[in-house]
Design a protein around this motif. Structure first.
Motif, PDB file in Angstrom:
ATOM      1  N   GLY A 201      52.529  44.850  39.806  1.00  0.00           N
ATOM      2  CA  GLY A 201      51.328  44.849  40.631  1.00  0.00           C
ATOM      3  C   GLY A 201      50.392  46.016  40.409  1.00  0.00           C
ATOM      4  O   GLY A 201      49.337  46.092  41.054  1.00  0.00           O
ATOM      5  N   ARG A 202      50.746  46.919  39.500  1.00  0.00           N
ATOM      6  CA  ARG A 202      49.997  48.173  39.360  1.00  0.00           C
ATOM      7  C   ARG A 202      48.498  47.951  39.143  1.00  0.00           C
ATOM      8  O   ARG A 202      47.667  48.659  39.717  1.00  0.00           O
ATOM      9  CB  ARG A 202      50.569  48.992  38.214  1.00  0.00           C
ATOM     10  CG  ARG A 202      49.808  50.287  37.978  1.00  0.00           C
ATOM     11  CD  ARG A 202      50.486  51.190  36.969  1.00  0.00           C
ATOM     12  NE  ARG A 202      49.786  52.461  36.878  1.00  0.00           N
ATOM     13  CZ  ARG A 202      50.345  53.577  36.441  1.00  0.00           C
ATOM     14  NH1 ARG A 202      51.614  53.583  36.068  1.00  0.00           N
ATOM     15  NH2 ARG A 202      49.640  54.688  36.385  1.00  0.00           N
ATOM     16  N   ASP A 203      48.140  46.995  38.308  1.00  0.00           N
ATOM     17  CA  ASP A 203      46.729  46.793  37.973  1.00  0.00           C
ATOM     18  C   ASP A 203      45.920  46.192  39.113  1.00  0.00           C
ATOM     19  O   ASP A 203      44.692  46.136  39.018  1.00  0.00           O
ATOM     20  CB  ASP A 203      46.606  45.907  36.730  1.00  0.00           C
ATOM     21  CG  ASP A 203      47.124  46.602  35.474  1.00  0.00           C
ATOM     22  OD1 ASP A 203      47.208  47.844  35.474  1.00  0.00           O
ATOM     23  OD2 ASP A 203      47.451  45.900  34.498  1.00  0.00           O
ATOM     24  N   ARG A 204      46.593  45.744  40.171  1.00  0.00           N
ATOM     25  CA  ARG A 204      45.867  45.176  41.307  1.00  0.00           C
ATOM     26  C   ARG A 204      46.390  45.729  42.634  1.00  0.00           C
ATOM     27  O   ARG A 204      46.356  45.061  43.661  1.00  0.00           O
ATOM     28  CB  ARG A 204      45.929  43.651  41.281  1.00  0.00           C
ATOM     29  CG  ARG A 204      47.299  43.077  41.070  1.00  0.00           C
ATOM     30  CD  ARG A 204      47.273  41.656  40.540  1.00  0.00           C
ATOM     31  NE  ARG A 204      48.612  41.173  40.278  1.00  0.00           N
ATOM     32  CZ  ARG A 204      49.289  40.345  41.067  1.00  0.00           C
ATOM     33  NH1 ARG A 204      48.726  39.893  42.168  1.00  0.00           N
ATOM     34  NH2 ARG A 204      50.484  39.950  40.754  1.00  0.00           N
ATOM     35  N   ASP A 207      43.949  45.579  45.634  1.00  0.00           N
ATOM     36  CA  ASP A 207      43.797  44.243  46.212  1.00  0.00           C
ATOM     37  C   ASP A 207      45.033  43.837  47.008  1.00  0.00           C
ATOM     38  O   ASP A 207      44.918  43.219  48.073  1.00  0.00           O
ATOM     39  CB  ASP A 207      43.540  43.208  45.108  1.00  0.00           C
ATOM     40  CG  ASP A 207      42.166  43.367  44.464  1.00  0.00           C
ATOM     41  OD1 ASP A 207      41.271  43.947  45.119  1.00  0.00           O
ATOM     42  OD2 ASP A 207      42.002  42.932  43.319  1.00  0.00           O
ATOM     43  N   LEU A 208      46.215  44.178  46.499  1.00  0.00           N
ATOM     44  CA  LEU A 208      47.445  43.820  47.192  1.00  0.00           C
ATOM     45  C   LEU A 208      47.554  44.543  48.533  1.00  0.00           C
ATOM     46  O   LEU A 208      47.921  43.939  49.545  1.00  0.00           O
ATOM     47  CB  LEU A 208      48.655  44.157  46.316  1.00  0.00           C
ATOM     48  CG  LEU A 208      48.831  43.311  45.048  1.00  0.00           C
ATOM     49  CD1 LEU A 208      49.926  43.890  44.167  1.00  0.00           C
ATOM     50  CD2 LEU A 208      49.149  41.859  45.397  1.00  0.00           C
TER      51      LEU A 208
END
Length: 251
Positions: A201-204, A207-208
């Motif tokens: 999930g690092r790139d988002r 948003d998360l």
């Protein structure tokens, strides 16, 4: 009996996990992204002195603040109306340098109290994930103690008898994973899965955190800026460590 004892790096949830880490004599890293950990890291960045105290905000908490000559922080909404700092991390700034505050929190402060007997108690978040991991690694090399990362989670309201009231929060799991990704040594399967969640999930991350249940709850209460702030990765280098009864920068 459940344990992750063969491994140097572990992950345990909530108050029970905090107590287990302390009883083992581990280096404990408390992670409560929304918002205790993020608030402590931000406050320490601005050179405030913060004393954690378990909830609720009541006469006992007020008496404790009076005893140590500190200000008892109010709830977010009440403090915002008064222009005072609170559990809201963005409420802290340069004006708070060297000021003493008592901070109550249902999750992070409660876990910190239970983990106070650990070999060392650190506070980690997305804001200081790399710095927290680096410092924990240095402590581990010096002491030989294992490291337990403790995502605090949230609690269900209105539970029924016999139900577990812990609600795992993905924001804390992602914060814990960010820290675990920088830790050295053998990692339990639980820690590896947590790290994997962060890497996936690092790139988002923003948003998360924005759309997770805890993030939506804060936004609906008018604290969207807190959610944005807490989702920033490696914004600070400070690593809060518990020194007797208050947090200071370990570095």
């Amino acid at each position: 009996m459940f344990d992750q004892e063969p491994f140097l790096v572990k992950v345990e949830w909530g108050k029970r996990g905090a107590r287990e880490a302390a009883e083992r004599g581990d280096i404990a890293i408390v992670v409560d992204v929304l918002s205790f950990s993020s608030t402590i890291v931000t406050a320490i960045h601005h050179h405030a002195i913060v004393y954690p105290y378990p909830p609720p905000i009541n006469e006992q908490a007020a008496a404790y603040a009076d005893e140590i000559g500190a200000e008892l922080l109010l709830g977010r909404a009440e403090a915002a109306r008064a222009g005072r700092p609170s559990l809201s991390p963005v409420s802290f700034g340069p004006r708070d340098a060297e000021k003493k505050y008592v901070l109550c929190s249902l999750n992070g402060a409660a876990c910190s109290r239970l983990a106070a007997g650990a070999s060392a108690l650190l506070v980690g978040s997305l804001l200081n994930a790399t710095a927290a991991a680096k410092y924990a690694n240095s402590l581990q090399r010096k002491t030989g103690a294992s490291i337990t990362v403790v995502p605090c989670g949230e609690y269900w309201q209105g539970g029924r008898d016999g139900e577990n009231d812990l609600r795992p929060g993905i924001e804390d799991y992602l914060g814990a994973g960010a820290i675990i990704s920088g830790l050295a040594g053998s990692k339990s399967p639980e820690a590896l899965v947590c790290e994997g969640a962060f890497r996936e999930g690092r790139d988002r991350i923003a948003d998360l955190i924005w759309d997770c249940g805890s993030g939506r709850e804060l936004r609906e209460k008018g604290f969207a800026e807190d959610v944005r702030h807490c989702a920033r990765l490696d914004m600070y280098q400070e690593v809060p460590i518990l020194d007797r009864n208050h947090f200071r920068d370990a570095l």
